[in-house]
Design a protein around this motif. Structure first.
Motif, short mmCIF file in Angstrom:
data_model
loop_
_atom_site.label_atom_id
_atom_site.label_comp_id
_atom_site.label_asym_id
_atom_site.label_seq_id
_atom_site.Cartn_x
_atom_site.Cartn_y
_atom_site.Cartn_z
N ARG A 2 52.10 43.43 22.22
CA ARG A 2 51.43 42.24 21.89
C ARG A 2 51.31 41.89 20.52
O ARG A 2 51.37 40.56 20.23
CB ARG A 2 50.01 42.96 22.12
CG ARG A 2 48.82 41.93 22.04
CD ARG A 2 47.58 42.61 22.40
NE ARG A 2 46.35 41.78 22.60
CZ ARG A 2 45.36 41.81 23.11
NH1 ARG A 2 44.93 43.24 23.07
NH2 ARG A 2 44.36 41.09 23.29
N LYS A 41 51.44 37.05 27.92
CA LYS A 41 50.68 37.25 29.21
C LYS A 41 49.41 36.28 29.28
O LYS A 41 49.01 35.93 27.87
CB LYS A 41 50.22 38.77 29.42
CG LYS A 41 51.15 39.69 29.37
CD LYS A 41 50.35 41.13 29.51
CE LYS A 41 51.76 42.13 29.70
NZ LYS A 41 51.21 43.23 29.77
N SER A 42 49.00 36.05 30.09
CA SER A 42 47.80 35.09 30.54
C SER A 42 46.74 35.46 29.73
O SER A 42 45.79 34.80 28.91
CB SER A 42 47.63 34.64 31.78
OG SER A 42 48.46 34.22 32.33
N SER A 43 46.43 36.74 29.75
CA SER A 43 45.16 37.40 29.01
C SER A 43 45.55 37.45 27.47
O SER A 43 44.37 37.60 26.80
CB SER A 43 45.07 38.85 29.58
OG SER A 43 46.32 39.59 29.05
N GLU A 44 46.49 37.26 27.00
CA GLU A 44 46.89 36.94 25.57
C GLU A 44 46.62 35.68 24.86
O GLU A 44 46.58 35.69 23.47
CB GLU A 44 48.31 37.71 25.06
CG GLU A 44 48.31 39.16 25.61
CD GLU A 44 49.62 39.55 25.48
OE1 GLU A 44 49.83 40.85 25.40
OE2 GLU A 44 50.79 38.77 25.70
#
Length: 106
Positions: A2, A41-44
């Motif tokens: 991340r 990622k989409s969530s990031e």
């Protein structure tokens, strides 16, 4: 992982050759930015967008629009995710209107 993606994201934005006249250099930077954007990622995405200042969000939106000009497999879906997060932030700062006017600088 991340932190690596976020560092690459900030590095790509800081090294953007927006005022360069060399088209090959601009295209290389666009390719690098696209690779970075697709590594999230989409969530990031929301965290990455919220980590930017106004100028960074301006530049990111320009890269997103450039990506829409030259779509590849699944690139539009990824860019739409980024666009959605930037759009939410941009309503507060007027980024969207400025980028439509300044699109040619990237």
């Amino acid at each position: 992982r991340r932190g690596d993606a976020l560092r690459a994201f900030h590095t790509a934005l800081r090294s953007a050759p927006a005022s360069a006249r060399n088209q090959a250099r601009k295209e290389q930077a666009q390719g690098t930015m696209f690779k970075v954007l697709t590594s999230f990622k989409s969530s990031e995405i929301e965290q990455a967008v919220s980590s930017l200042d106004r100028n960074g969000v301006d530049l990111l939106m320009k890269y997103i629009y450039k990506g829409f000009e030259k779509p590849t497999d699944n690139s539009s879906a990824i860019l739409l995710q980024w666009h959605e997060k930037v759009r939410v932030w941009s309503w507060l700062c007027g980024v969207l209107v400025r980028d439509l006017v300044w699109l040619r600088t990237v």
